[in-house]
Design a protein around this motif. Sequence first.
Motif, PDB file in Angstrom:
ATOM      1  N   THR A 152      32.186 -53.332   3.250  1.00  0.00           N
ATOM      2  CA  THR A 152      31.936 -52.544   2.041  1.00  0.00           C
ATOM      3  C   THR A 152      32.956 -52.804   0.924  1.00  0.00           C
ATOM      4  N   ILE A 153      34.197 -53.001   1.312  1.00  0.00           N
ATOM      5  CA  ILE A 153      35.271 -53.123   0.318  1.00  0.00           C
ATOM      6  C   ILE A 153      35.627 -54.600   0.133  1.00  0.00           C
ATOM      7  N   PRO A 154      35.566 -55.108  -1.116  1.00  0.00           N
ATOM      8  CA  PRO A 154      35.838 -56.531  -1.329  1.00  0.00           C
ATOM      9  C   PRO A 154      37.327 -56.873  -1.159  1.00  0.00           C
ATOM     10  N   GLY A 155      37.598 -58.014  -0.564  1.00  0.00           N
ATOM     11  CA  GLY A 155      38.968 -58.527  -0.520  1.00  0.00           C
ATOM     12  C   GLY A 155      39.413 -58.934  -1.912  1.00  0.00           C
ATOM     13  N   VAL A 156      40.700 -58.807  -2.199  1.00  0.00           N
ATOM     14  CA  VAL A 156      41.212 -59.078  -3.546  1.00  0.00           C
ATOM     15  C   VAL A 156      42.303 -60.142  -3.502  1.00  0.00           C
ATOM     16  N   ASP A 157      42.782 -60.547  -4.675  1.00  0.00           N
ATOM     17  CA  ASP A 157      43.832 -61.556  -4.766  1.00  0.00           C
ATOM     18  C   ASP A 157      45.217 -60.944  -4.964  1.00  0.00           C
ATOM     19  N   ILE A 158      45.258 -59.712  -5.468  1.00  0.00           N
ATOM     20  CA  ILE A 158      46.542 -59.040  -5.693  1.00  0.00           C
ATOM     21  C   ILE A 158      46.362 -57.551  -5.450  1.00  0.00           C
ATOM     22  N   ILE A 159      47.381 -56.927  -4.868  1.00  0.00           N
ATOM     23  CA  ILE A 159      47.374 -55.467  -4.689  1.00  0.00           C
ATOM     24  C   ILE A 159      48.589 -54.904  -5.418  1.00  0.00           C
ATOM     25  N   VAL A 160      48.349 -53.977  -6.345  1.00  0.00           N
ATOM     26  CA  VAL A 160      49.449 -53.389  -7.117  1.00  0.00           C
ATOM     27  C   VAL A 160      49.401 -51.870  -7.041  1.00  0.00           C
ATOM     28  N   GLY A 161      50.464 -51.274  -7.474  1.00  0.00           N
ATOM     29  CA  GLY A 161      50.504 -49.823  -7.596  1.00  0.00           C
ATOM     30  C   GLY A 161      51.365 -49.180  -6.528  1.00  0.00           C
ATOM     31  N   PRO A 162      51.940 -48.048  -6.890  1.00  0.00           N
ATOM     32  CA  PRO A 162      52.855 -47.349  -5.992  1.00  0.00           C
ATOM     33  C   PRO A 162      52.096 -46.603  -4.903  1.00  0.00           C
ATOM     34  N   GLY A 163      52.773 -46.308  -3.805  1.00  0.00           N
ATOM     35  CA  GLY A 163      52.166 -45.525  -2.739  1.00  0.00           C
ATOM     36  C   GLY A 163      53.246 -44.994  -1.817  1.00  0.00           C
ATOM     37  N   ASN A 164      52.837 -44.310  -0.768  1.00  0.00           N
ATOM     38  CA  ASN A 164      53.839 -43.777   0.156  1.00  0.00           C
ATOM     39  C   ASN A 164      54.415 -44.900   1.013  1.00  0.00           C
ATOM     40  N   ILE A 165      55.265 -44.523   1.945  1.00  0.00           N
ATOM     41  CA  ILE A 165      55.999 -45.526   2.730  1.00  0.00           C
ATOM     42  C   ILE A 165      55.060 -46.432   3.531  1.00  0.00           C
ATOM     43  N   TYR A 166      53.928 -45.893   4.003  1.00  0.00           N
ATOM     44  CA  TYR A 166      52.997 -46.725   4.765  1.00  0.00           C
ATOM     45  C   TYR A 166      52.311 -47.756   3.860  1.00  0.00           C
ATOM     46  N   VAL A 167      51.999 -47.314   2.656  1.00  0.00           N
ATOM     47  CA  VAL A 167      51.411 -48.229   1.679  1.00  0.00           C
ATOM     48  C   VAL A 167      52.400 -49.348   1.347  1.00  0.00           C
ATOM     49  N   SER A 168      53.650 -48.972   1.109  1.00  0.00           N
ATOM     50  CA  SER A 168      54.674 -49.969   0.774  1.00  0.00           C
ATOM     51  C   SER A 168      54.863 -50.974   1.904  1.00  0.00           C
ATOM     52  N   MET A 169      54.934 -50.457   3.135  1.00  0.00           N
ATOM     53  CA  MET A 169      55.119 -51.343   4.286  1.00  0.00           C
ATOM     54  C   MET A 169      53.921 -52.280   4.445  1.00  0.00           C
ATOM     55  N   ALA A 170      52.725 -51.723   4.270  1.00  0.00           N
ATOM     56  CA  ALA A 170      51.520 -52.549   4.404  1.00  0.00           C
ATOM     57  C   ALA A 170      51.512 -53.631   3.327  1.00  0.00           C
ATOM     58  N   LYS A 171      51.915 -53.268   2.100  1.00  0.00           N
ATOM     59  CA  LYS A 171      51.957 -54.263   1.026  1.00  0.00           C
ATOM     60  C   LYS A 171      52.936 -55.377   1.380  1.00  0.00           C
ATOM     61  N   GLU A 172      54.102 -54.989   1.886  1.00  0.00           N
ATOM     62  CA  GLU A 172      55.082 -55.992   2.296  1.00  0.00           C
ATOM     63  C   GLU A 172      54.489 -56.934   3.337  1.00  0.00           C
ATOM     64  N   LEU A 173      53.757 -56.361   4.279  1.00  0.00           N
ATOM     65  CA  LEU A 173      53.230 -57.167   5.393  1.00  0.00           C
ATOM     66  C   LEU A 173      52.103 -58.110   4.975  1.00  0.00           C
ATOM     67  N   VAL A 174      51.318 -57.724   3.981  1.00  0.00           N
ATOM     68  CA  VAL A 174      50.224 -58.619   3.556  1.00  0.00           C
ATOM     69  C   VAL A 174      50.661 -59.603   2.456  1.00  0.00           C
TER      70      VAL A 174
END
Lengths: 433, 433
Positions: A205-227
């Motif tokens: 349902t959700i399209p894959g993207v080329d960049i992920i931006v924007g602030p989030g909680n610690i889990y969001v930040s960690m996930a961003k780091e990992l991808v």
Amino acid sequence: MLKIKRIKDGRKNVDQVKELLDSRSGDNLAKYRDVAADVLKKVKAEGDQAVLDYTSRFDGVEFDASELEVTEAEIKAALKEVDTDFIEALKNAAVNIEEFHAEQKDKSWQKQKKPGIITGQVCRPLKKAGVYVPGGRAAYPSSVLMTVIPAKVAGVEEIIMLTPPDKEGKVSPVILAAAEIAGADRIFKVGGAQAVAAAAYGTETIPGVDIIVGPGNIYVSMAKELVFGQVKIDMIAGPSEIMIMAEKDSNPAYIAADLMSQAEHDPLASSILVTDAPELIGEVERELEKQIEKMSKKDIIKESLENFGLMIEVENQKAAMEMINLVAPEHLELAVKNPFELLPAVENAGSIFLGEYTPEPIGDYYAGPNHVLPTNSTARFFSPLSVRDFVKYSGFIHYSKEALKEASGDVICLAEGEGLDAHANSVRIRKEN
Amino acid sequence: MLKIKRIKDGRKNVDQVKELLDSRSGDNLAKYRDVAADVLKKVKAEGDQAVLDYTSRFDGVEFDASELEVTEAEIKAALKEVDTDFIEALKNAAVNIEEFHAEQKDKSWQKQKKPGIITGQVCRPLKKAGVYVPGGRAAYPSSVLMTVIPAKVAGVEEIIMLTPPDKEGKVSPVILAAAEIAGADRIFKVGGAQAVAAAAYGTETIPGVDIIVGPGNIYVSMAKELVFGQVKIDMIAGPSEIMIMAEKDSNPAYIAADLMSQAEHDPLASSILVTDAPELIGEVERELEKQIEKMSKKDIIKESLENFGLMIEVENQKAAMEMINLVAPEHLELAVKNPFELLPAVENAGSIFLGEYTPEPIGDYYAGPNHVLPTNSTARFFSPLSVRDFVKYSGFIHYSKEALKEASGDVICLAEGEGLDAHANSVRIRKEN
């Protein structure tokens, strides 16, 4: 009575300042990283089903896949629900933000170095961008404008917003209104590491993207780091800060107000005054006492100021600038008479507010420059979110037969010097044919 | 007899291509990451001593701290030792690289939006850059030019090169000569994750930097990933690739030579031909057979071509372009008659080589555009190394008293809408005073 740390002779004690700022970052991020890694793995393998499971578990909402995307009707309803003054203010802010970011657009170019030799670079927008927007208490429509508009200006084809649903499965109408004004193309009700995972890998349902931006909680930040590396990300956000440089004649009421406006964000926020006028510190403290009582977030403000606030005395403006450059604050106010004279000396700061009538909120909401900024001393090397984040470059080269022949001696020499004779061969075969 | 995979009807089978490319990346990076994390931790805590311990363990060299830095005398000796033709070729390449990168410089700017409102952005070089240069078999002086020169053009104050010593405690003279020509300021004999750690945190001897760039082995890559956020890094490098688009009249000897020049780098490198002329594939294969025997690295070339080489048949040029954009190759050769007509259709590629007389090596060594490129399909969102990597930006804002007053209604409305009344207060107090 507020107790805010005071540091005299700031230049000698810069380590104390850095230690205080660093103490805000949790040392043990491993457990958050592990949770985020699990979520990423499961969403990569199971797609929508994993997203729906996590949404049930973390957000307490039972969706089926068809309910993940915000509908046209929901957006229309939101626009009606939100106060017209607020919509108008968002639109005015959006115009300023768009105007500012339009100046950041880069162009493709090419040069003919000499006949037969052309080099250049192509600048192109990324195709799809994922914009994460936190939900709950920290749902800021201004951040929607600040993340979506640069992508739009860059020319990104599809801007996908990801934001967690509330307990009723809804997204705040102000967020939806801001998304509509900014020009987000699709909005999905998914938050946390599962939102980052869905955007990085794509699901049914959700399209894959080329960049992920924007602030989030610690889990969001960690996930961003990992991808990072599988997609582009904007930056690793940490606790935020303001540093205000003021002088004898600066208005203590304004300074107190601005220290509080940073402090109200988060108990981990740090508000720092640096001044060569020791008497000003007491005046600011008295103003804080006076103003804080009226603030709805006074408990957060107090906690932030007492734990991570700082009043720094320095001997002169030069020493103040040195402190600023060592701290590399996210926000810097030069609340002085000659701010433009000092600007060239600012080496490290995310966003700079010049003069007493330029408080941070004018930048947070309105003036145009981005408010997604490098925090926690990373302004030393990171930059505000910009159109630059949403583009990519290719270099290109054309040599004619004659031009290649002329360059071939050097190229063959270099290739052979590096022991790469298939490289040399590829030039030689063209020369000799 | 070389056996290279062939794919017919490429467009339908693009997943096969992606799978082949992906299969080059080890799935289990955890063990390398753990080793790198241990090295980072120890160097952060123990500084020079840890660096010296690891240098003894991994490089087999016993240094004391005073021997870590390459001396002026060593550089002078290197310049004498290296062949003058090679020095001359390096210098010519350096001129081209510098000229190209000079075009990437960005400027600070400011605009007066209306009287009393100024916004702008400051662009500044990073202060210190760390350039990693691999040692041993993969010691490429061309990479020294490609990493140091953009930093120099950006205006970085101090460029610090890190490169592992050989068993005798020395650095290859060609590397030192290239560093001198490119303008590196200091060179340290340290490699692996310990080099990344030293540059990220600083030790008693090795200065901490703001950005770490350059390719390295898996431990270097993992360490770079782990320090990202504490410093800036350029990109996460993976196995590299070339894609060549050719047509009926393209010269099969040139194509074979260029496929081999990519393949000789690494058994994991991938060399791909995509063409709408099926008969060309056989001709290229015959040329490969003919040329490969003369290559000193023929075993690596054979392994690479047989495991990760590909010959893709497509029905027409449009289908070829679609394949290219889906693969997002590091290097793309458009070995066709009308390359400039196709250029606008290239969405994803690190570096593009236009026409039959522009083989990849002219870009690897000489023409000017950078050869540090996004690999493994990351050209979808990453860019070649550039001057842009070595700068940072600050936004800035100035509002006059009157301008703030005029904007205050909107700003207060937005701040209150977000429930941030200390933000509203900071504007209101200036309006009312």
